[in-house]
Scaffold this motif. Structure first.
Motif, PDB file in Angstrom:
ATOM      1  N   TRP A  97     -72.179  46.697  33.630  1.00 31.46           N
ATOM      2  CA  TRP A  97     -73.143  46.482  34.707  1.00 31.46           C
ATOM      3  C   TRP A  97     -72.564  46.923  36.039  1.00 31.46           C
ATOM      4  O   TRP A  97     -73.266  47.464  36.888  1.00 31.46           O
ATOM      5  N   ALA A  98     -71.266  46.708  36.253  1.00 29.79           N
ATOM      6  CA  ALA A  98     -70.632  47.121  37.508  1.00 29.79           C
ATOM      7  C   ALA A  98     -70.586  48.644  37.608  1.00 29.79           C
ATOM      8  O   ALA A  98     -70.749  49.215  38.690  1.00 29.79           O
ATOM      9  N   SER A  99     -70.390  49.292  36.482  1.00 27.92           N
ATOM     10  CA  SER A  99     -70.387  50.757  36.454  1.00 27.92           C
ATOM     11  C   SER A  99     -71.747  51.301  36.854  1.00 27.92           C
ATOM     12  O   SER A  99     -71.842  52.264  37.621  1.00 27.92           O
ATOM     13  N   TRP A 100     -72.794  50.683  36.350  1.00 32.45           N
ATOM     14  CA  TRP A 100     -74.148  51.099  36.724  1.00 32.45           C
ATOM     15  C   TRP A 100     -74.420  50.843  38.199  1.00 32.45           C
ATOM     16  O   TRP A 100     -75.079  51.637  38.866  1.00 32.45           O
ATOM     17  N   CYS A 101     -73.911  49.724  38.703  1.00 35.50           N
ATOM     18  CA  CYS A 101     -74.101  49.421  40.127  1.00 35.50           C
ATOM     19  C   CYS A 101     -73.429  50.458  41.016  1.00 35.50           C
ATOM     20  O   CYS A 101     -73.986  50.878  42.030  1.00 35.50           O
ATOM     21  N   ILE A 102     -72.232  50.877  40.624  1.00 34.42           N
ATOM     22  CA  ILE A 102     -71.524  51.916  41.381  1.00 34.42           C
ATOM     23  C   ILE A 102     -72.306  53.221  41.328  1.00 34.42           C
ATOM     24  O   ILE A 102     -72.472  53.898  42.351  1.00 34.42           O
ATOM     25  N   VAL A 129     -75.518  53.636  40.868  1.00 36.11           N
ATOM     26  CA  VAL A 129     -76.748  53.507  41.652  1.00 36.11           C
ATOM     27  C   VAL A 129     -76.438  53.553  43.143  1.00 36.11           C
ATOM     28  O   VAL A 129     -77.146  54.212  43.925  1.00 36.11           O
ATOM     29  N   LEU A 130     -75.377  52.879  43.572  1.00 35.45           N
ATOM     30  CA  LEU A 130     -74.998  52.879  44.984  1.00 35.45           C
ATOM     31  C   LEU A 130     -74.701  54.293  45.460  1.00 35.45           C
ATOM     32  O   LEU A 130     -75.228  54.741  46.485  1.00 35.45           O
ATOM     33  N   TYR A 180     -70.714  61.613  37.444  1.00 38.55           N
ATOM     34  CA  TYR A 180     -71.126  60.609  36.466  1.00 38.55           C
ATOM     35  C   TYR A 180     -70.588  60.944  35.081  1.00 38.55           C
ATOM     36  O   TYR A 180     -70.071  60.083  34.372  1.00 38.55           O
ATOM     37  N   LEU A 234     -63.392  51.174  36.817  1.00 38.20           N
ATOM     38  CA  LEU A 234     -64.293  51.184  37.961  1.00 38.20           C
ATOM     39  C   LEU A 234     -63.699  51.918  39.153  1.00 38.20           C
ATOM     40  O   LEU A 234     -64.409  52.635  39.861  1.00 38.20           O
ATOM     41  N   THR A 294     -65.339  55.164  40.972  1.00 39.62           N
ATOM     42  CA  THR A 294     -65.634  55.144  42.400  1.00 39.62           C
ATOM     43  C   THR A 294     -64.993  56.329  43.104  1.00 39.62           C
ATOM     44  O   THR A 294     -65.625  56.977  43.943  1.00 39.62           O
TER      45      THR A 294
END
Length: 123
Positions: free
Chosen positions: A19-24, A26-27, A80, A88, A92
Motif C-alpha cells: 500500500w505504501a508503494s502505491w501511495c508513493i 500516486v504521489l 514505476y 520504498l 522514491t
C-alpha cells in the motif's frame, strides 16, 4: 507437531509495504500529471498563438511539443517499472530522479527553442 499455513507465515517487508508503494506512485504520479498538464498547455498555447498570428507550427515545433507531452508519461512508466519489487526508499529515489530528468530536459528545451523556432509566422 504444529503445521504452518500461509496465514501464519511472517510477511515479507515488500508484501506489507504494498500500500505504501502505491501511495508513493500516486504521489509522484500527481507531479508527473502536472508536467503533462503543462505540456498540454504549451501545445494548445503555441498552436493557438500561431493560428491567431496567421502562421503555423513547423514540424520541429510539433516534435518538440509532442515530445514534451510524452516525456513525463514515459519517465513515470520507466520509474514505476524499474522500481517494482524494490524497497520504498529505492522506489522514491527512482521517481525523484525521473522527475528531475523531466524537469531538466523540459528546461533545456525551453532554453534551446523559443517560440520563434517552433512557429512560422511568415506563412
Amino acid at each position: 507437531m504444529t503445521s504452518t499455513t500461509a496465514a501464519d507465515a511472517p510477511r515479507s517487508p515488500l508484501a506489507s509495504a504494498g500500500w505504501a508503494s502505491w501511495c508513493i506512485a500516486v504521489l509522484f504520479g500527481l507531479f508527473f500529471a502536472y508536467d503533462v498538464f503543462e505540456a498540454v498547455g504549451n501545445l494548445v498555447g503555441v498552436v493557438s498563438q500561431a493560428n491567431a498570428l496567421g502562421g503555423n507550427v513547423v514540424p520541429l515545433g510539433w516534435a518538440v511539443l509532442i515530445g514534451g507531452l510524452l516525456l513525463p508519461v514515459i519517465a513515470f512508466g520507466i520509474a514505476y517499472w524499474t522500481g517494482r519489487g524494490r524497497r520504498l526508499g529505492e522506489q522514491t529515489v527512482r521517481f525523484l530522479v525521473a522527475l528531475c530528468v523531466v524537469a531538466a530536459i523540459s528546461q533545456s528545451v525551453l532554453a534551446l527553442f523559443g517560440a520563434s523556432q517552433l512557429t512560422d509566422l511568415l506563412a
